[in-house]
Design a protein around this motif. Structure first.
Motif, PDB file in Angstrom:
ATOM      1  N   ASN A 195      -2.755  -0.706  -4.410  1.00 50.07           N
ATOM      2  CA  ASN A 195      -4.054  -0.784  -3.746  1.00 50.07           C
ATOM      3  C   ASN A 195      -4.364  -2.258  -3.482  1.00 50.07           C
ATOM      4  O   ASN A 195      -4.811  -2.972  -4.386  1.00 50.07           O
ATOM      5  CB  ASN A 195      -5.150  -0.146  -4.601  1.00 50.07           C
ATOM      6  CG  ASN A 195      -6.501  -0.175  -3.904  1.00 50.07           C
ATOM      7  OD1 ASN A 195      -6.674  -0.807  -2.869  1.00 50.07           O
ATOM      8  ND2 ASN A 195      -7.466   0.501  -4.477  1.00 50.07           N
ATOM      9  N   ASP A 217       0.808  -1.215   0.000  1.00 49.86           N
ATOM     10  CA  ASP A 217       0.000   0.000   0.000  1.00 49.86           C
ATOM     11  C   ASP A 217       0.849   1.276   0.000  1.00 49.86           C
ATOM     12  O   ASP A 217       0.323   2.368  -0.113  1.00 49.86           O
ATOM     13  CB  ASP A 217      -0.997   0.012   1.162  1.00 49.86           C
ATOM     14  CG  ASP A 217      -0.343  -0.103   2.521  1.00 49.86           C
ATOM     15  OD1 ASP A 217       0.868  -0.397   2.594  1.00 49.86           O
ATOM     16  OD2 ASP A 217      -1.042   0.099   3.521  1.00 49.86           O
ATOM     17  N   LEU A 223      -6.723  -3.745  -2.266  1.00 45.51           N
ATOM     18  CA  LEU A 223      -8.092  -4.161  -2.581  1.00 45.51           C
ATOM     19  C   LEU A 223      -8.232  -4.602  -4.038  1.00 45.51           C
ATOM     20  O   LEU A 223      -9.155  -5.341  -4.379  1.00 45.51           O
ATOM     21  CB  LEU A 223      -9.073  -3.031  -2.263  1.00 45.51           C
ATOM     22  CG  LEU A 223      -9.147  -2.629  -0.782  1.00 45.51           C
ATOM     23  CD1 LEU A 223     -10.031  -1.402  -0.601  1.00 45.51           C
ATOM     24  CD2 LEU A 223      -9.653  -3.780   0.072  1.00 45.51           C
ATOM     25  N   ASP A 224      -7.321  -4.171  -4.898  1.00 41.61           N
ATOM     26  CA  ASP A 224      -7.336  -4.571  -6.314  1.00 41.61           C
ATOM     27  C   ASP A 224      -6.485  -5.808  -6.582  1.00 41.61           C
ATOM     28  O   ASP A 224      -6.433  -6.291  -7.708  1.00 41.61           O
ATOM     29  CB  ASP A 224      -6.802  -3.428  -7.186  1.00 41.61           C
ATOM     30  CG  ASP A 224      -7.724  -2.219  -7.209  1.00 41.61           C
ATOM     31  OD1 ASP A 224      -8.931  -2.383  -6.938  1.00 41.61           O
ATOM     32  OD2 ASP A 224      -7.227  -1.114  -7.496  1.00 41.61           O
ATOM     33  N   LYS A 270      -5.558 -11.328 -13.729  1.00 39.12           N
ATOM     34  CA  LYS A 270      -5.158 -10.777 -15.019  1.00 39.12           C
ATOM     35  C   LYS A 270      -3.703 -11.098 -15.358  1.00 39.12           C
ATOM     36  O   LYS A 270      -3.386 -11.535 -16.451  1.00 39.12           O
ATOM     37  CB  LYS A 270      -5.367  -9.259 -15.006  1.00 39.12           C
ATOM     38  CG  LYS A 270      -5.050  -8.565 -16.285  1.00 39.12           C
ATOM     39  CD  LYS A 270      -5.310  -7.074 -16.144  1.00 39.12           C
ATOM     40  CE  LYS A 270      -4.806  -6.325 -17.347  1.00 39.12           C
ATOM     41  NZ  LYS A 270      -4.898  -4.882 -17.170  1.00 39.12           N
ATOM     42  N   CYS A 276       1.157  -3.276  -7.575  1.00 40.11           N
ATOM     43  CA  CYS A 276      -0.201  -2.926  -7.183  1.00 40.11           C
ATOM     44  C   CYS A 276      -0.106  -2.217  -5.834  1.00 40.11           C
ATOM     45  O   CYS A 276       0.298  -2.823  -4.846  1.00 40.11           O
ATOM     46  CB  CYS A 276      -1.037  -4.198  -7.069  1.00 40.11           C
ATOM     47  SG  CYS A 276      -2.635  -3.979  -6.276  1.00 40.11           S
ATOM     48  N   LYS A 326      -6.512  -9.108  -5.961  1.00 39.28           N
ATOM     49  CA  LYS A 326      -7.042 -10.361  -6.527  1.00 39.28           C
ATOM     50  C   LYS A 326      -7.422 -10.207  -7.998  1.00 39.28           C
ATOM     51  O   LYS A 326      -7.202 -11.112  -8.799  1.00 39.28           O
ATOM     52  CB  LYS A 326      -8.215 -10.863  -5.693  1.00 39.28           C
ATOM     53  CG  LYS A 326      -7.741 -11.421  -4.359  1.00 39.28           C
ATOM     54  CD  LYS A 326      -8.820 -12.111  -3.596  1.00 39.28           C
ATOM     55  CE  LYS A 326      -8.235 -12.652  -2.302  1.00 39.28           C
ATOM     56  NZ  LYS A 326      -9.230 -13.262  -1.459  1.00 39.28           N
ATOM     57  N   LYS A 327      -7.943  -9.045  -8.360  1.00 40.69           N
ATOM     58  CA  LYS A 327      -8.296  -8.777  -9.758  1.00 40.69           C
ATOM     59  C   LYS A 327      -7.026  -8.764 -10.625  1.00 40.69           C
ATOM     60  O   LYS A 327      -7.000  -9.336 -11.709  1.00 40.69           O
ATOM     61  CB  LYS A 327      -9.040  -7.432  -9.836  1.00 40.69           C
ATOM     62  CG  LYS A 327      -9.468  -7.013 -11.206  1.00 40.69           C
ATOM     63  CD  LYS A 327     -10.351  -5.773 -11.177  1.00 40.69           C
ATOM     64  CE  LYS A 327      -9.657  -4.623 -10.467  1.00 40.69           C
ATOM     65  NZ  LYS A 327     -10.417  -3.380 -10.449  1.00 40.69           N
ATOM     66  N   ILE A 328      -5.978  -8.150 -10.116  1.00 39.80           N
ATOM     67  CA  ILE A 328      -4.719  -8.070 -10.858  1.00 39.80           C
ATOM     68  C   ILE A 328      -4.051  -9.439 -10.940  1.00 39.80           C
ATOM     69  O   ILE A 328      -3.482  -9.801 -11.967  1.00 39.80           O
ATOM     70  CB  ILE A 328      -3.788  -7.009 -10.236  1.00 39.80           C
ATOM     71  CG1 ILE A 328      -4.412  -5.623 -10.432  1.00 39.80           C
ATOM     72  CG2 ILE A 328      -2.390  -7.066 -10.838  1.00 39.80           C
ATOM     73  CD1 ILE A 328      -3.725  -4.503  -9.707  1.00 39.80           C
TER      74      ILE A 328
END
Length: 117
Positions: A32, A8, A34-35, A42, A30, A37-39
Motif C-alpha cells: 500500500n 501496489d 499510502l503507508d 519505522k 509494502c 512513508k510511515k513504514i
C-alpha cells in the motif's frame, strides 16, 4: 542491510521479497504506497525498490520527496517499471538505479548488491 519494497501489486512485492530473502538480504515489503512513508520511518531502510506507476502514490513523487528530505535523502532508491519512458523519467527524479520490467533475477540481485556496497 535493510531493503524496503514498495509496489501496489502484492504478487510483485511477494516475488521480490522472496528473491531478496533467498539471497540472505534483510527485506520487507509494502503493498500500500499510502503507508510507505510511515513504514520508511519505522524500518529506516538503506535501499528502497519501488514501482514507478502505482495507485495512490506515484513512485516518481515518492522518490522526489525522499531525495528532497534531509532525513531520507541518503536512502538509495531503485525505480522499476515496464513503461517505455521510465528510464528517462527515473533520471529526472534522481533515483540511484533503474530496473526495467520484466527483469532477470540476476539483474535485480546485481543492482541491489551494487547499491548496498
Amino acid at each position: 542491510m535493510s531493503i524496503l519494497i514498495i509496489d501496489d501489486n502484492k504478487d510483485i512485492c511477494e516475488l521480490l521479497l522472496n528473491i531478496l530473502l533467498s539471497e540472505s538480504l534483510q527485506a520487507t515489503s509494502c503493498s500500500n504506497p499510502l503507508d510507505a512513508k510511515k513504514i520508511i520511518k519505522k524500518v529506516k531502510p538503506q535501499l528502497i525498490i519501488t514501482d514507478m506507476l502505482m495507485s495512490g502514490v506515484d513512485g516518481r513523487t515518492l522518490a522526489k520527496d525522499l531525495k528532497n528530505n534531509p532525513e531520507t535523502k541518503k536512502i538509495k532508491i531503485m525505480l522499476m517499471s515496464a513503461h517505455p519512458d521510465a528510464f528517462s523519467e527515473s533520471e529526472k527524479v534522481g533515483v540511484d538505479a533503474f530496473l526495467a520490467k520484466p527483469f532477470e533475477i540476476d539483474q535485480l540481485i546485481e543492482k541491489v548488491k551494487n547499491l548496498l556496497e
